[in-house]
Design an enzyme around this catalytic site. Sequence first.
Site, PDB file in Angstrom:
ATOM      1  N   CYS A   1      18.252  45.667  10.591  1.00 35.50           N
ATOM      2  CA  CYS A   1      17.074  46.211   9.899  1.00 35.50           C
ATOM      3  C   CYS A   1      16.273  47.196  10.739  1.00 35.50           C
ATOM      4  CB  CYS A   1      16.158  45.068   9.494  1.00 35.50           C
ATOM      5  SG  CYS A   1      15.633  44.142  10.944  1.00 35.50           S
TER       6      CYS A   1
ATOM      7  N   CYS B   1      17.313  37.618  11.264  1.00 35.27           N
ATOM      8  CA  CYS B   1      16.018  37.914  11.897  1.00 35.27           C
ATOM      9  C   CYS B   1      15.803  37.043  13.119  1.00 35.27           C
ATOM     10  CB  CYS B   1      14.875  37.680  10.920  1.00 35.27           C
ATOM     11  SG  CYS B   1      15.121  38.476   9.336  1.00 35.27           S
TER      12      CYS B   1
HETATM   13 FE1  FES Z   1      14.172  42.741  10.454  1.00 31.94          FE
HETATM   14 FE2  FES Z   1      13.739  40.312   9.748  1.00 31.94          FE
HETATM   15  S1  FES Z   1      14.053  41.995   8.420  1.00 31.94           S
HETATM   16  S2  FES Z   1      13.986  41.048  11.742  1.00 31.94           S
END
Ligand code: FES
Length: 125
Positions: A33, A102
């Site tokens: 992400c 995450c």
């Molecule tokens: Fe990036 Fe959780 S969406 S660390």
Amino acid sequence: MYNEKVMDHFMHPRNVGEIDNPDGVGQVGNPVCGDIMKIFLRIQDGRIEDIKFKTFGCGAAIATSSMVTELVKGKTLDEAMQISNKAVAEALDGLPAPKMHCSNLAADALHAAIEDYKKKQQTSK
Ligand code: FES
């Protein structure tokens, strides 16, 4: 979608901030992400005397950062190196499956900070 413990650490994260002249710093980015976590360490007699974090990321990333700082404060470096991303997620009573990636930031940033400390020790000898 988050359990109460995760929400608590997200809403009231522990040990947020920076340490002046830290003994070790670790930064990792999550390739999934693009979120980033940075961990600062103060080491005294082989133990983590103080730890702070800064995380640019989602709620799960902030909660896992907060939890990892709580788990390792006062621990020896060897004990801290053994903390896994899975252990951090378990300490939070689990994360929703789509958010498991995450939790990868927390222990990885911690381990990177410990490695940084060890490297600095070697070069100062
Ligand atoms: Fe990036 Fe959780 S969406 S660390």
